[in-house]
Design an enzyme around this catalytic site. Sequence first.
Site, PDB file in Angstrom:
ATOM      1  CG  HIS A  97       1.796   5.081   6.640  1.00 31.57           C
ATOM      2  ND1 HIS A  97       1.407   5.123   5.331  1.00 31.57           N
ATOM      3  CD2 HIS A  97       1.181   4.006   7.183  1.00 31.57           C
ATOM      4  CE1 HIS A  97       0.604   4.104   5.080  1.00 31.57           C
ATOM      5  NE2 HIS A  97       0.450   3.413   6.186  1.00 31.57           N
ATOM      6  CG  HIS A 102      -1.445   7.106   3.300  1.00 28.00           C
ATOM      7  ND1 HIS A 102      -1.883   7.528   4.521  1.00 28.00           N
ATOM      8  CD2 HIS A 102      -1.851   5.814   3.160  1.00 28.00           C
ATOM      9  CE1 HIS A 102      -2.543   6.541   5.103  1.00 28.00           C
ATOM     10  NE2 HIS A 102      -2.528   5.486   4.309  1.00 28.00           N
ATOM     11  CE  LYS A 161      -3.863  -1.923   2.575  1.00 26.41           C
ATOM     12  NZ  LYS A 161      -4.609  -1.792   3.817  1.00 26.41           N
TER      13      LYS A 161
END
Length: 567
Positions: free
Chosen positions: A133, A130, A127
């Site tokens: 995080h 973004h 994933k």
Amino acid sequence: MDFKLEVAKLIEAELDNALENVDTFIEIPPDTKMGDFAFPCFRLSKALRKSPNVIAEELATKILAKKSVLVENVVALSGYLNIFVNKKLFVETILKEVVLKKEKFGSSEMGKNRNIAIDYSSPNIAKPFHIGHLRSTVIGNALYNMYNFLGYHSVGINYLGDWGTQFGKLIVAYKKWGNKEEIEKSGIQELTKIYVKFHEEAEKDDSLNDEARAFFMKMQEGDEEALSLWKWFYGISMNEFERIYKILDISFDNYNGESFYNDKMGRVVNELKQKNLLIESDGAQIVDLEAFNMPPCLIIRRDGGTLYATRDIAAALYRKDTYDFEKCVYLTALDQNLHFSQFFKVIELMGYEWAKNLVHVPFGLVSLETGKLSTRKGNVVLMEEILTEAIAKTRDIIEEKNSGLPNKDEVARQVGIGAIKFNDLYNGRIKDVVFSWERMLNFEGETGPYVQYAHARACSILRKSGVENFDMEIDYSLLDDESSVAVCKLFSQFAERVVDATNRHEPSVVARFSVDLAQAFNKFYYDNAILNGEEALKNARLVLVYAVKNVLDTSLGLLGIARPEQM
RNA sequence: GUACCAGUAGCUCAGUAGGAUAGAGCAACGGCCUUCUAAGCCGUGGGUCAGGGGUUCGAAUCCCUUCUGGUACACCA
């Protein structure tokens, strides 16, 4: 010498043991006109059968009579004993300490020979990295530095989300709709695309979820095809993550993610069985936590698969064995609170007394103006985009304000990234935040660039002075003006602020300190000409500037923020 | 429904072993570059500390309660 402690001793000597730990009651008055330290006399009122003000007056008279060199004056004021210290001695003492200890100023050995495991960043493989995080990454990194500064040995662990049913889903998605060339070309972007498609399709056809779970089971059992696909996805993700960590200038001691514990879960299950904690419920194996007012902790799925909690327990046991940590700190969003309470409790029930040393350090939720973050729904701001924007904007500002600057690109990176990191470090962790480009890219006021700028100014003066070795035998009485003393007072608070910040796992305390110091320095800078003054004055002020530069350097360093010498 | 977190200036927030007139930044308005980097400095306006009880000499802070917002709660992580 610590002035606060010395002042406390002077007071304590006059109290006939009426109060212990006087230093813990000493306050700093709201206004410097009221003194440098204050001691509230209210709580003594009952025991001494006198009004607070009478007590303060009597103390003032007694302390003044002793004529300590530390004290300039003592006055009683509305129930407080207010102490004015000898400014020259105060400034001299603290400046000598700062210069002597340099980068060690404020540090400690309180954590000597003890390890702290810190689990932070921990993004999910396959994933995109973004905005969601960022907080864990940046706060965890600051705590890592802070613990080391206090003498502990930090172990930074990036507990990658690289195992679990989600990979079963990805594998199914790839087999059904994936395209090898496309994935090799666009990496995570393409993986996300097929992952999103999986969820869309699974809503219509639940059997896809069964297929996914079956593939995860194959991974657990070591199936070659499943594992080779998993490794491929893993490599693609790690390439991207490492690029981002490099720009952020954040590193880890290891990347032992969830997959690392695949072969270490048998121990957990066996131990739980042995200790009679595991019970069957609805086909699954759980630990019942009803007695603790919590839902059960799921250990094994109906089909035999392991779960998040199983891996977390295995990880905690492994970390205890491997690092013998004093504390194991987990940086995740607050919404995982229940999960942590559950598996901490399970570890406690397993009889491990150190369960109390597992600490969940939660932070508030990040969302966008358009709503909750969701990779699946495409409602995210990618890290890559933020980094690029911040650096580009900084580059523009440099061009506008200081176009002759050497190393423009490197400084733009340092300042742009500094702004982003500081943005996540300045407020208390627990606050929910709504991502805003405007706030993120604001470089004025309480921001990273503001502090970096103060540091660069100090560097600039030192550079222009040409002085390399500072003579500490200066006339300290020249530094008794309000703005110089204000700076020195902040120095004297640095060590306790760092300890407080670390105990509370709250880097914002250090971030706010750095802003306070930058503010005090900027004021000093405007109140006092430094290089143009007469020799003795210039030498004295240069020592102060040098001290400021050092302490700003240390504070920003703890936060993991770069300190360019020019910007 | 149960549990956890939050509610302080228009906005974003400090204020955590209870203490003096509740502080910053942003935004608004007004000043300051022939002086060491104006990413700066100075000033003005702006508050029922969500509401209500209680404890205390003293409460934004501790206790109780109500309200509002966010989040979690069985085979995702």
